[in-house]
Design an enzyme around this catalytic site. Structure first.
Site, PDB file in Angstrom:
ATOM      1  N   GLU A 270       0.840  -1.209   0.000  1.00  0.00           N
ATOM      2  CA  GLU A 270       0.000   0.000   0.000  1.00  0.00           C
ATOM      3  C   GLU A 270       0.870   1.252   0.000  1.00  0.00           C
ATOM      4  OE1 GLU A 270      -3.611   1.897   2.751  1.00  0.00           O
ATOM      5  OE2 GLU A 270      -2.156   0.496   3.613  1.00  0.00           O
ATOM      6  N   LYS A 331      -9.769   1.606  -3.085  1.00  0.00           N
ATOM      7  CA  LYS A 331     -10.219   1.102  -1.790  1.00  0.00           C
ATOM      8  C   LYS A 331     -11.620   1.616  -1.478  1.00  0.00           C
ATOM      9  CE  LYS A 331      -8.558   0.892   3.022  1.00  0.00           C
ATOM     10  NZ  LYS A 331      -7.505   1.368   3.950  1.00  0.00           N
ATOM     11  N   CYS A 379      -5.206  -3.036   2.773  1.00  0.00           N
ATOM     12  CA  CYS A 379      -5.021  -2.860   4.207  1.00  0.00           C
ATOM     13  C   CYS A 379      -6.230  -3.360   4.999  1.00  0.00           C
ATOM     14  CB  CYS A 379      -4.700  -1.394   4.502  1.00  0.00           C
ATOM     15  SG  CYS A 379      -4.139  -1.090   6.201  1.00  0.00           S
TER      16      CYS A 379
END
Length: 507
Positions: A270, A331, A379
């Site tokens: 990330e 995301k 994440c």
């Protein structure tokens, strides 16, 4: 406050006891995984709330939850130390406030159970059902926070976590709580009821382990032939976005990626590229030159899109081959206060960005040249059961790009890894994890760690992508499996309490 609690002695100070039980429950979960602590901690709570009034049970559940989350989430304090001069003072209030808020869910579970007024094995099943329902709510209310679910007590035990393929992590939590409460029933009961409670607890443990061994036995170790290279740059969070260090960070990833060895797909974590990679033609050219033909890079890198009102920012994973960009995923499950702040709160983000991140549309499967289709979870997204895979187009593997540098060498990254292992089992898909400071790992579809690189180490993992399995029952049905599971648990408990014998006498 004191109370005489059957099975626990008289004159026991209840609030310190229940707070200690909540703290002890944190030891049940990774990275500690002390399974005997489950019946001690959760069983004590069951005994304390059995027969209590609704509001008393609510209070006891809240104190238990306060101890549980305060200890289990203490690692969050590490993130405030990254810029201690600005945010250090917030660590204790933030953890205390978050723990107090999350403790409402155990409180609701205990209050709901107290309202039912059920004892014995049936009471144990009802307690487990209420707890599971509260955990499900915690995973969904206000975007959800399904961290440290009770089912994760089994995450580090190969056979015991396998039933998540059928009942998911919430279902595993139901079984953990049921066995724990049955142990408490046996402590308090006598004669046939004690024997019945112990027998049912033993049956559940045997069934859990047996089903797990069967699933493992039916899963020969297979690989796809796709060669992976995971790069762990180990860039400190305090240095990640410093303008004078950005060139060195990029160069570090290029150096590690260019080490001798063959690979088909290169995986960076990330925000590995500390800038807008898709706007940096020189950086894209350097990546293309390093990749050469027939290789693909998947990397975390923020991106932005201009619209009529300015720009929208996304935390993204972008895919590149020698010809340039080929795919992108944004995301969708954002971290509150880290990637956005609710507009009604007058506080600032812990992460410096030009503006709040915008959520993407949801799980998505990327089609990459020469590679099996891949789902992406950035994440925090990997902690959500049943929400990491595009149901319309099932991928063959999941790429989890993450940056746990915020949390140092605390237990947080280890808990995060446990979540990734549970998603692999639930979906029947391998999970490949690239983490900036660790723990990077290759996890097969049974949740076993094939390869790993520990925390605060710079290096690479060269490995072969494990094979996927057919879609599991949980992958197909999701949380629809939970109501039948509760009904089966209640039926078994009713039989244990002598329900069949009472029925025969009536007929």
């Amino acid at each position: 406050m004191t109370a005489a609690v059957s099975g626990l002695g008289r004159g026991v100070p209840v609030l310190p006891l229940v707070f200690a039980a909540g703290a002890a429950a944190a030891l049940v979960l990774p990275p500690f995984s002390v399974l005997p602590a489950a019946p001690l901690a959760f069983g004590a709570l069951f005994l304390l709330v059995s027969g209590a009034g609704t509001w008393r049970a609510f209070a006891l559940g809240w104190v238990f939850g306060l101890g549980h989350f305060a200890f289990g989430l203490s690692w969050i304090a590490e993130s405030f130390a990254v810029e201690a001069e600005r945010y250090g003072w917030m660590a204790v209030p933030a953890i205390s406030g978050l723990s107090a808020l999350l403790a409402l869910f155990p409180a609701l579970a205990c209050a709901a159970f107290a309202r039912l007024r059920i004892d014995g094995a049936m009471g144990a099943a009802a307690f487990a059902a209420c707890w599971m329902a509260a955990e499900w709510l915690r995973g969904h209310v206000l975007t959800g926070f399904p961290w440290n679910l009770a089912g994760y007590a089994l995450a580090e035990f190969d056979p015991l976590r396998q039933p998540a393929a059928w009942i998911g992590s919430y279902g595993l939590g139901f079984v953990v709580m049921l066995v724990s409460a049955l142990a408490a029933v046996a402590l308090r009961a006598q004669g046939r009821r004690r024997a019945g409670a112990l027998a049912l607890a033993g049956l559940l443990c045997f069934a859990l382990a047996g089903a797990g061994w069967l699933r493992l036995a039916a899963a020969p170790v297979e690989e796809t032939g796709v060669r992976l290279r995971i790069v762990q740059g180990n860039v400190a969070q305090a240095d990640k976005w410093r303008p004078e260090l950005r060139a060195e960070t990029f160069a570090r990833y290029l150096r590690l990626s260019s080490r001798p060895g063959a690979f088909d797909v290169l995986l960076w974590p990330e925000t590995a590229f500390p800038g807008y990679l898709d706007e940096d033609a020189a950086a894209v050219d350097r990546i293309a030159g390093m990749l050469g033909p027939d290789r693909v890079l998947l990397t975390g890198a923020p991106t932005r899109v201009a619209d009529g009102q300015g720009a929208r920012y996304f935390n993204a994973v972008q895919a590149y081959d020698a010809g340039g960009p080929v795919a992108r995923y944004a995301k969708h499950h954002l971290v509150p206060f880290g990637e956005y702040v609710p507009r009604w709160l007058p506080i600032e983000r812990l992460v410096e960005t030009p503006g709040d991140f915008t959520p993407g549309p949801g799980p998505r499967t990327l089609a990459l040249p020469g590679l099996p289709p891949v789902g992406v979870a950035i994440c925090y997204e990997i902690v959500f059961p049943g929400a990491v895979v595009d149901d319309a187009i099932r991928p063959d593997w999941i790429f989890n790009a993450t940056n746990d540098a915020w949390f140092g060498t605390s237990i947080g990254p280890r808990q995060h890894l446990a979540s990734a292992r549970m998603r692999a089992v639930e979906e029947g898909l391998p999970v490949v994890r690239a983490a900036n400071t660790g723990i990077s790992a290759v996890i097969d579809a049974e949740g076993r760690i094939r390869n790993r690189l520990g925390m605060e180490r710079s290096g690479i993992i060269d490995a072969v992508l494990p094979a996927s399995r057919p879609a599991t029952l949980y992958a197909r049905l999701g949380d629809l499996v939970l109501p039948p599971l509760v009904l089966i648990g209640l039926l078994l408990a009713w039989l244990t309490d002598g329900g069949a014998a009472r029925l025969r006498r009536r007929t």
